[in-house]
Design an enzyme around this catalytic site. Structure first.
Site, PDB file in Angstrom:
ATOM      1  N   LYS A   1       0.792  -1.198   0.136  1.00 31.26           N
ATOM      2  CA  LYS A   1      -0.205   0.107  -0.069  1.00 31.26           C
ATOM      3  C   LYS A   1       1.036   1.160   0.032  1.00 31.26           C
ATOM      4  O   LYS A   1       1.376   1.701   1.047  1.00 31.26           O
ATOM      5  CB  LYS A   1      -0.930   0.051   1.040  1.00 31.26           C
TER       6      LYS A   1
ATOM      7  N   GLU B   1      10.321   1.651  10.121  1.00 31.63           N
ATOM      8  CA  GLU B   1      11.342   2.800   9.876  1.00 31.63           C
ATOM      9  C   GLU B   1      10.476   4.110   9.792  1.00 31.63           C
ATOM     10  O   GLU B   1       9.653   4.618   9.146  1.00 31.63           O
ATOM     11  CB  GLU B   1      11.875   2.823   8.394  1.00 31.63           C
TER      12      GLU B   1
ATOM     13  N   CYS C   1      14.131  11.428   6.353  1.00 30.00           N
ATOM     14  CA  CYS C   1      13.973  11.001   7.802  1.00 30.00           C
ATOM     15  C   CYS C   1      15.489  11.142   8.227  1.00 30.00           C
ATOM     16  O   CYS C   1      15.741  11.398   9.485  1.00 30.00           O
ATOM     17  CB  CYS C   1      13.377   9.605   7.871  1.00 30.00           C
TER      18      CYS C   1
ATOM     19  N   GLU D   1      10.325  16.780  14.295  1.00 28.98           N
ATOM     20  CA  GLU D   1      10.661  16.712  12.918  1.00 28.98           C
ATOM     21  C   GLU D   1       9.773  17.478  11.978  1.00 28.98           C
ATOM     22  O   GLU D   1       8.745  17.368  12.059  1.00 28.98           O
ATOM     23  CB  GLU D   1      10.526  15.217  12.593  1.00 28.98           C
TER      24      GLU D   1
HETATM   25  N1  LIG Z   1      13.069   5.924   8.872  1.00 25.46           N
HETATM   26  C1  LIG Z   1      12.655   5.778   7.459  1.00 25.46           C
HETATM   27  O1  LIG Z   1      13.229   4.915   6.853  1.00 25.46           O
HETATM   28  C2  LIG Z   1      11.892   6.728   6.752  1.00 25.46           C
HETATM   29  C3  LIG Z   1      11.923   7.059   5.441  1.00 25.46           C
HETATM   30  C4  LIG Z   1      11.030   7.897   4.884  1.00 25.46           C
HETATM   31  C5  LIG Z   1      10.208   8.582   5.827  1.00 25.46           C
HETATM   32  N2  LIG Z   1      10.058   8.592   7.130  1.00 25.46           N
HETATM   33  C6  LIG Z   1       8.993   9.177   7.893  1.00 25.46           C
HETATM   34  O2  LIG Z   1       7.887   9.179   7.277  1.00 25.46           O
HETATM   35  C7  LIG Z   1       7.160  10.414   7.561  1.00 25.46           C
HETATM   36  C8  LIG Z   1       6.742  10.997   6.450  1.00 25.46           C
HETATM   37  O3  LIG Z   1       5.887  10.249   5.328  1.00 25.46           O
HETATM   38  P1  LIG Z   1       4.385  10.278   5.538  1.00 25.46           P
HETATM   39  O4  LIG Z   1       3.686  11.710   6.021  1.00 25.46           O
HETATM   40  O5  LIG Z   1       3.851   9.678   4.182  1.00 25.46           O
HETATM   41  O6  LIG Z   1       3.904   9.355   7.061  1.00 25.46           O
HETATM   42  P2  LIG Z   1       2.608   8.928   7.363  1.00 25.46           P
HETATM   43  O7  LIG Z   1       3.044   8.269   8.604  1.00 25.46           O
HETATM   44  O8  LIG Z   1       1.527   9.822   7.306  1.00 25.46           O
HETATM   45  O9  LIG Z   1       2.200   7.891   6.269  1.00 25.46           O
HETATM   46  C9  LIG Z   1       3.182   6.800   5.594  1.00 25.46           C
HETATM   47  C10 LIG Z   1       2.105   5.613   5.264  1.00 25.46           C
HETATM   48  O10 LIG Z   1       1.445   5.136   6.382  1.00 25.46           O
HETATM   49  C11 LIG Z   1       0.104   5.414   6.168  1.00 25.46           C
HETATM   50  N3  LIG Z   1      -0.543   5.395   7.413  1.00 25.46           N
HETATM   51  C12 LIG Z   1      -0.903   6.757   7.862  1.00 25.46           C
HETATM   52  N4  LIG Z   1      -1.381   6.280   9.084  1.00 25.46           N
HETATM   53  C13 LIG Z   1      -1.777   5.017   9.247  1.00 25.46           C
HETATM   54  C14 LIG Z   1      -2.300   4.145  10.152  1.00 25.46           C
HETATM   55  N5  LIG Z   1      -2.929   4.762  11.041  1.00 25.46           N
HETATM   56  N6  LIG Z   1      -2.295   2.676   9.762  1.00 25.46           N
HETATM   57  C15 LIG Z   1      -1.627   2.458   8.788  1.00 25.46           C
HETATM   58  N7  LIG Z   1      -1.067   3.195   7.866  1.00 25.46           N
HETATM   59  C16 LIG Z   1      -1.211   4.647   7.903  1.00 25.46           C
HETATM   60  C17 LIG Z   1      -0.089   6.220   5.003  1.00 25.46           C
HETATM   61  O11 LIG Z   1      -1.110   6.050   4.039  1.00 25.46           O
HETATM   62  C18 LIG Z   1       1.196   6.032   4.150  1.00 25.46           C
HETATM   63  O12 LIG Z   1       0.988   5.179   3.240  1.00 25.46           O
HETATM   64  C19 LIG Z   1       8.521  11.180   8.125  1.00 25.46           C
HETATM   65  O13 LIG Z   1       7.962  11.335   9.643  1.00 25.46           O
HETATM   66  C20 LIG Z   1       9.504  10.691   8.023  1.00 25.46           C
HETATM   67  O14 LIG Z   1      10.469  10.945   8.672  1.00 25.46           O
HETATM   68  C21 LIG Z   1      10.925   7.549   7.679  1.00 25.46           C
END
Ligand SMILES: NC(=O)c1ccc[n+]([C@@H]2O[C@H](COP(=O)([O-])OP(=O)(O)OC[C@H]3O[C@@H](n4cnc5c(N)ncnc54)[C@H](O)[C@@H]3O)[C@@H](O)[C@H]2O)c1
Length: 475
Positions: free
Chosen positions: A171, A246, A279, A378
């Site tokens: 997804k 992650e 990140c 962040e």
């Molecule tokens: N550590 C790493 O490897 C890494 C890499 C890239 C991004 N990030 C982090 O990701 C964040 C940015 O990405 P974003 O805004 O897309 O994050 P997000 O957490 O809002 O969304 C990420 C994914 O999770 C899904 N999601 C959201 N809420 C959910 C829930 N309750 N249950 C299941 N799935 C859910 C979203 O639909 C999307 O596919 C930042 O905090 C960044 O630091 C971490």
């Protein structure tokens, strides 16, 4: 406008069970560029059931069969890289040159890393002369990915999952779903058997939480915010599935008195890369007092000379941030920063000449203390916080004083100090003196930055169960 409403389930493109259109917005223009569907429980069940049905035979295939399909995928990925670069550039605003070289490039790099690790990976180990340890695929894996490095994240999960014999439901982020859609086309073209790889779109509260709580899903591999990581862990608890996370970061970049003269400049460039949406970005620059004024000036200079523009424009500029939600969040944090620290470059509003699109001014704050909001949260935009320090002890304490622990950075020409400090930093990665990590190096965090490792052999191990078998050989 692109129409991408279908899901890839059991080897075919299928219409969603119920119409639920969702607009994909091009952040460079604020115009709708595509429409997708958000799936519901029936779609989630169909995808999970397909993956479950395929698991039995896929998990029994040989390493050579799976490897040949991944090699084929690598060929398709290379042949169609321009399409992928364009898709990511449009959906999340990465300037096209960066999208080609780094967003697409990261995918190729990780496929190569997995192929290398997979070739020598041992799925069976002799524990004693009679006992065997078998490493076996965990089962059906839900892969939930973010929008900031879309292909990097998808490949870091999908390739090791199918390589180890797992089957998959991906997804992608609903904010940037076009690359995930294209990746499903690539998997189909490579010839993976029906049901091994499935892809559907949806949001967090819908498909995201349905996958996290699904009794037929054995593992969730998630990259995204710490907030969603916590929600997923809770949703997964009732079925005790494995959850690999992650999450976010607030990397410290410690610049000691004997650091390379260009360290501050390079640190600022790194912080603003991908419009600050990484990140592992070095967003807190910790500078020894003897180098502080010089570092503040160098970082402000980088900010003032960083061109911001549309993703379709060629060049080394930075693009917009991904969405209106992110734009507003970053503006609020810049405003907060202006009330707590000294603004030395950038600030509120769009850069001059840009009045449409989610463009943020590269921004630098000086005289930041680590208890400030801008040092703790962040921001996920091109915003740098500079913090002065006196002693090594103080620098380590400030760096570790965060709920995150993904990547920290150390700049010093003193070998002993570099190693000493690297050992004391509570993070999954420590990059020193700008030396890049090798292919297949483990990527992941401590503390609230997560609990998994991606890439290479460590990334393969994430998707495996360990089985002990006694009496394998007669005594
Ligand atoms: N550590 C790493 O490897 C890494 C890499 C890239 C991004 N990030 C982090 O990701 C964040 C940015 O990405 P974003 O805004 O897309 O994050 P997000 O957490 O809002 O969304 C990420 C994914 O999770 C899904 N999601 C959201 N809420 C959910 C829930 N309750 N249950 C299941 N799935 C859910 C979203 O639909 C999307 O596919 C930042 O905090 C960044 O630091 C971490």
């Amino acid at each position: 406008m692109l129409e991408k409403r279908d899901f890839y389930i059991n080897g075919a493109w299928v219409a969603p069970a119920k119409a639920n259109d969702f607009a994909v917005i091009d952040p460079s223009t604020e115009e709708q560029c595509a429409v997708i569907s958000l799936g519901d429980q029936a779609d989630t069940d169909a995808a999970v059931n397909a993956a479950r049905a395929a698991f039995e035979s896929w998990s029994q295939t040989s390493r050579e069969e799976r490897m040949a399909l991944i090699e084929k995928l690598a060929e398709v990925y290379d042949a169609r890289q321009e399409e992928m670069a364009q898709a990511m550039s449009m959906e999340m605003g990465a300037p096209i040159a960066l999208s080609r070289a780094q967003q697409v490039g990261a995918g190729s790099w990780h496929i190569g890393g997995f192929l290398k690790a997979f070739k020598d990976f041992s799925f069976e180990k002799d524990f004693t002369s009679t006992e065997k340890t078998l490493l076996e695929p965990i089962g059906v894996c839900a892969l939930i990915t973010p929008w900031n490095w879309p292909m990097n994240q998808i490949i870091l999960k999908a390739i090791p999952a199918v390589a180890t014999g797992c089957t998959v439901v991906l997804k992608p982020s609903e904010v940037a779903p076009l690359s995930g859609h294209l990746f499903a086309e690539f998997m189909h073209e490579a010839g993976f058997p029906a049901g091994v790889f499935n892809m559907l779109n949806g949001d967090g509260p819908g498909v995201g939480s349905q996958l996290s709580s699904h009794p037929e899903v054995d593992m969730v591999s998630f990259t995204g915010s710490t907030r969603a990581g916590i929600a997923i862990s809770k949703a997964a608890a009732d079925t005790l599935k494995r959850v690999s996370l992650e999450l976010g970061g607030k990397g410290a970049n410690i610049i000691f008195e004997d650091a390379d003269p260009k360290a501050a400049k390079q640190g600022a460039i790194r912080c603003f890369r991908n419009s600050g949406q990484s990140c592992n970005a070095p967003t807190r620059m910790l500078v020894h007092k003897s180098r502080y004024d010089e570092a503040v000036e160098a970082a402000a200079d980088v900010a003032n000379n960083t061109h911001v523009g549309p993703a379709s424009e060629e060049g080394k500029h930075i693009g917009p941030v991904v969405s209106e939600v992110q734009f507003n969040k970053i503006q609020a944090l810049i405003e907060k920063g202006m009330s707590e620290a000294r603004l030395v470059a950038g600030g509120l509003g769009r850069p001059d000449g840009l009045n449409r699109g989610y463009y943020v001014k590269p921004t630098v704050f000086a005289d930041v203390t680590n208890d400030m909001t801008i040092a703790q949260e962040e921001i996920f935009g091109p915003v740098l916080s500079i913090i002065p320090f006196d002693t090594e002890e103080e620098a380590v304490a400030i760096a570790n004083d965060t709920p995150y622990g993904l990547t920290n950075y150390v700049q010093t020409t003193d070998d002993e100090k570099r190693r000493r400090v690297a050992r004391r930093l509570r993070s999954g990665m420590v990059e020193t003196n700008g030396v890049g990590f090798a292919q297949g190096s483990p990527f992941g965090g401590y503390k609230q930055s997560g609990n998994g490792r991606e890439g290479g052999a460590f990334g393969l191990e994430e998707f495996l169960e360990v089985k002990a078998v006694s009496g394998w050989a007669a005594e």
